[in-house]
Scaffold this active site. Sequence first.
Site, PDB file in Angstrom:
ATOM      1  N   CYS A   1       0.868  -1.184   0.000  1.00 21.58           N
ATOM      2  CA  CYS A   1       0.000   0.000   0.000  1.00 21.58           C
ATOM      3  C   CYS A   1       0.904   1.233   0.000  1.00 21.58           C
ATOM      4  O   CYS A   1       2.115   1.120  -0.157  1.00 21.58           O
ATOM      5  CB  CYS A   1      -0.948  -0.011   1.197  1.00 21.58           C
ATOM      6  SG  CYS A   1      -0.107  -0.107   2.803  1.00 21.58           S
ATOM      7  N   THR A   2       0.344   2.412   0.174  1.00 19.76           N
ATOM      8  CA  THR A   2       1.096   3.659   0.014  1.00 19.76           C
ATOM      9  C   THR A   2       2.267   3.792   0.988  1.00 19.76           C
ATOM     10  O   THR A   2       3.416   3.958   0.590  1.00 19.76           O
ATOM     11  CB  THR A   2       0.160   4.870   0.166  1.00 19.76           C
ATOM     12  OG1 THR A   2      -0.921   4.742  -0.753  1.00 19.76           O
ATOM     13  CG2 THR A   2       0.907   6.168  -0.105  1.00 19.76           C
TER      14      THR A   2
END
Length: 328
Positions: free
Chosen positions: A184-185
Amino acid sequence: MSEKIRVLLYYKYVSIENAQEYAAKHLEFCKSIGLKGRILIADEGINGTVSGDYETTQKYMDWVHSDERFADLWFKIDEENQQAFRKMFVRYKKEIVHLGLEDNNFDSDINPLETTGEYLNPKQFKEALLDEDTVVLDTRNDYEYDLGHFRGAIRPDIRNFRELPQWVRDNKDKFMEKRVVVYCTGGVRCEKFSGWMVREGFKDVGQLHGGIATYGKDPEVQGELWDGAMYVFDDRISVPINHVNPTVISKDYFDGTPCERYVNCANPFCNKQIFASEENETKYVRGCSPECRAHERNRYVQENGLSRQEWAERLEAIGESLPEFVGA
């Protein structure tokens, strides 16, 4: 030349007593030093992105690190030419990451301090990307994936993160016995989601430690095998990741040409995120459909002060027209 702005991305799962009271104290300090950004504080920890000049961000990091609960908190730092936020928000929430487990009858929530997937550094994650027997799963929202993602990563058929557990259960037989690596980010969503996968019975679960943001800054991998740009939840919208052979994979909603410029449909009742060049935004008054382009509350028309005649001329140029009931 204007001073560089630093953008700080961070999180930490840690028990915070009186979290609501701490959130108010946190906001007071941030405002006192002129910091901008968005921070979530919950009983389970803290998750934020903030921006400011060097002095301001340094004061903030020093203040956070002075609290023994956050002494080892990891700040991921970007340098930019302008602020990434316009205001300062610190909000108390039930969770810093809402996986929706209790809402969707998935039993209790996950505590990443007790259960989470194996941490992979950027080099190890790159090796996983190149391994044919490893499943790489993007845990972000669909619009984030569409702007950029790791080469070969699976795009779950979901709109947002909360739908991911059900999608995994529906597709469990496809990769239950395989090694699964998630990303994810910045890492905060994967901490919780990888833990849920472990609890679900997946035997070999890994996660990109520090997320895409860290992978893009690693001096060895330099973001290689990432296609497109990374979506961020601030005024920047996107940031580059691949510094070896960057590509643009997203396409303009209107003409299909390469485009990484995200805008929201001007119809406030639609608000769909689409890729559009400035030229096409102007041409189509930022509407994703004939109905949205002619909607009486079209925000592009209001923001740019278009007269009814100018609006009608824009639509006539693309073979559309305004309905009679739309006012001037």
